[in-house]
Design a protein around this motif. Structure first.
Motif, PDB file in Angstrom:
ATOM      1  N   SER A  25     -33.365  17.311  12.911  1.00 45.54           N
ATOM      2  CA  SER A  25     -34.717  17.821  13.085  1.00 45.54           C
ATOM      3  C   SER A  25     -35.680  17.005  12.243  1.00 45.54           C
ATOM      4  O   SER A  25     -35.300  16.443  11.215  1.00 45.54           O
ATOM      5  N   VAL A  57     -39.030  25.547   8.586  1.00 42.18           N
ATOM      6  CA  VAL A  57     -38.279  24.306   8.430  1.00 42.18           C
ATOM      7  C   VAL A  57     -37.928  24.167   6.953  1.00 42.18           C
ATOM      8  O   VAL A  57     -38.760  24.407   6.078  1.00 42.18           O
ATOM      9  N   ARG A 203     -34.893  25.450  11.174  1.00 41.61           N
ATOM     10  CA  ARG A 203     -34.631  24.018  11.316  1.00 41.61           C
ATOM     11  C   ARG A 203     -34.405  23.394   9.940  1.00 41.61           C
ATOM     12  O   ARG A 203     -34.907  23.901   8.940  1.00 41.61           O
TER      13      ARG A 203
END
Length: 433
Positions: A25, A57, A203
Motif C-alpha cells: 500500500s 493507514v 492499510r
C-alpha cells in the motif's frame, strides 16, 4: 566472548513471529487518519478506529512492528512507576488511587481482549518475582508490596530460603511474588494484531518514515517518505522511537535503551530447572536485569540495562555476559543465539500519557510497562478520536518537558553510571533501586 559467536541480531520474537501477508500500500495525498508507528499502540489504535468507521493507514520507518513491540521482554503487569504516597500528597487520595489503578484496568483489558479476540500470543498468568540484589533492598520490596496491596494487587514476601521456588539463581536475598501478573510472546501478539487490523480494512505502509508534522488547524500536513500528505488526523504511536517528526512530541519523550539476549535452544528440562514456575523475574537494581523462560520453554531470555550504542552493540557484550553469569552461572557453556537492542519511551512524570494535541492523538511514554498499557490506551485514544468518550484517570495530566530538552541522548551514559553507583550503595529508606 565465544558465547556470542555467530549470534543473530534479529530479536527472538521476530524470528518466531509469522506475520500475515500484508498487501502493498502507499500513502495517498489525502488521508483520513495516519498512524505513525506499527507497534502495539499504533495497531490497537488503528484497529479500534477502523472498527469505528475511520479510514486508517499505518506508517512505520522500518518493518511492521520493528520497534520495541518486538524488542521487549513480554512482561505483562499492572505496575505504574510513581509512589502512591507521593501521588496522594500531590493529587489527593481519590485522584492518586485512580491514576495508579489505571495499570490494573489496563491488564484486565488486555486479558479480556486476548480471550475475546482469540489472540494466539502465549498469554500466561505465570506470576512475577522481584528479587533483592542486596539484603537492604528487602525493605523497599516490602514497601512496594504495601503500596500494591492498597491498590488491590495481591502479592507476598518471599524469604531467601524460598527464592529457589521461583528462580535457581544465587544472587537474590529474598524477594516478592505477584501471582496475577503475566507473560506473552510479543512477536506473536504483533502478528495477531496485524491480522485483526487487515480484517478491519487498515492499510500498511512499512519503510515509510513520517516527518515534518505540522498542525494546520483544520488538517495536518506531513511527509510520508517523500510524499506530501494532508490528513484529517494523525496518531503518534512511537514511544521510545519518537524522533523529530513532531517537535512538540520530541520534547516530551525520553528514550531509554536495554540489550536483550536469548540463548540457543536448550533442553526444556534445563530451562524448567532455572524457572520452576516459569515466572518473569527482575532484580532491584536501577539498571535492572529482567529475564524469563521463552514461551516455548526451550530458551532463556535476559534483558539488561547497560550503556549501549546501537551502532556498536559488541562493545557492551562483555558486561552483558558478566550480568548473565552473575544471574545464572549454570549458563557458562550455553551459547547466546540472539542479541538485540530496544528503546522504551519515558516521561518526566514517570507516567504514560494519552490525549489529543490539536489534530494529533497520542498514547505514549510507557516507562517500561507498555505491554498491557498500550492495549488499554490505544483503545481509549481511538474512543476519544471517534467522539465516544475514552476518559481515563490520566486525562488532564500535563505531558511535561524540561528547559533545553529536545530529545538529546547524551545523558544515557552518565545516568547509567550514576545508577551503577547507587545499585552498589546501601539503601536509604523504602527504595528498590
Amino acid at each position: 566472548m565465544d558465547a556470542f559467536q555467530g549470534h543473530s541480531d534479529t530479536p527472538l520474537w521476530r524470528a518466531e513471529m509469522a506475520l500475515p501477508q500484508v498487501p502493498a500500500s502507499t500513502v495517498e495525498p489525502r488521508e483520513d487518519v495516519l498512524v505513525v508507528g506499527s507497534g502495539f499502540t499504533g495497531l490497537y489504535t488503528a484497529l479500534h478506529l477502523a472498527r469505528g468507521g475511520r479510514q486508517v493507514v499505518v506508517c512505520d520507518a522500518g518493518e511492521i512492528g520493528w520497534g520495541c513491540s518486538t524488542r521487549n521482554g513480554g512482561q505483562v503487569s499492572s505496575e505504574m512507576k510513581p509512589d502512591l504516597d507521593d501521588f496522594i500528597a500531590k493529587y489527593g487520595e481519590d485522584r492518586a488511587r485512580a491514576i495508579l489503578s489505571t495499570g490494573i484496568e489496563a491488564h484486565r483489558h488486555l486479558r479480556r481482549f486476548v480471550a475475546e479476540e482469540g489472540i494466539a500470543c502465549n498469554y500466561s498468568v505465570c506470576g512475577h518475582f522481584i528479587g533483592a540484589h542486596r539484603p537492604d533492598r528487602m525493605e523497599g520490596l516490602r514497601h512496594f508490596l504495601r503500596q500494591n496491596a492498597r491498590l488491590g494487587v495481591e502479592g507476598e514476601e518471599i524469604p531467601k530460603a524460598r527464592v529457589s521456588d521461583f528462580v535457581a539463581s544465587p544472587q537474590f536475598h529474598g524477594g516478592v511474588h505477584l501471582p496475577d501478573w503475566a507473560s506473552l510472546h510479543p512477536g506473536r501478539l504483533v502478528a495477531e494484531l496485524v491480522r485483526l487490523c487487515l480484517a478491519a480494512g487498515v492499510r500498511f505502509a512499512p519503510k515509510t518514515r513520517v516527518s515534518q508534522i505540522e498542525d494546520q488547524g483544520d488538517h495536518i500536513t506531513c511527509l510520508a517518505g517523500i510524499r506530501t500528505v494532508r490528513a484529517a488526523h494523525l496518531v503518534m504511536a512511537t514511544d521510545g522511537y519518537t524522533d523529530g517528526a513532531s517537535k512538540w512530541m520530541r520534547r516530551r519523550v525520553v528514550s531509554l535503551a536495554s540489550v536483550v539476549t536469548a540463548t540457543e535452544a536448550m533442553d526444556p528440562a534445563a530451562v524448567r530447572a532455572l524457572y520452576p514456575r516459569a515466572s518473569m523475574v527482575y532484580d532491584t537494581r536501577m539498571n535492572v536485569t529482567y529475564h524469563r523462560p521463552s514461551p516455548d520453554g526451550d530458551r532463556v531470555v535476559i534483558g539488561t540495562v547497560v550503556p549501549v550504542k546501537v551502532d556498536d552493540v559488541a562493545a557492551c557484550l562483555p558486561r552483558v555476559r558478566r550480568n548473565i553469569l552473575r544471574l545464572f552461572p549454570q549458563l557458562e557453556g550455553v551459547k547466546i543465539a540472539h542479541v538485540w537492542t530496544g528503546f522504551v519511551g519515558a516521561t518526566f512524570s514517570h507516567l504514560p500519557h494519552v490525549g489529543l494535541h490539536g489534530r494529533m492523538g497520542y498514547a505514549i511514554g510507557y516507562n517500561g510497562t507498555g505491554v498491557a498499557m498500550s492495549s488499554y490506551l490505544g483503545m481509549k485514544l481511538a474512543q476519544k478520536m471517534l467522539g465516544k468518550g475514552g476518559e481515563t484517570a490520566l486525562d488532564g495530566l500535563e505531558l511535561e518537558t524540561r528547559p533545553f530538552f529536545h530529545g538529546q541522548t547524551w545523558y544515557r551514559r552518565p545516568v547509567l553510571a550514576w545508577h551503577d553507583l547507587k545499585d552498589n550503595m546501601a539503601s536509604r529508606g523504602a527504595t528498590i533501586g
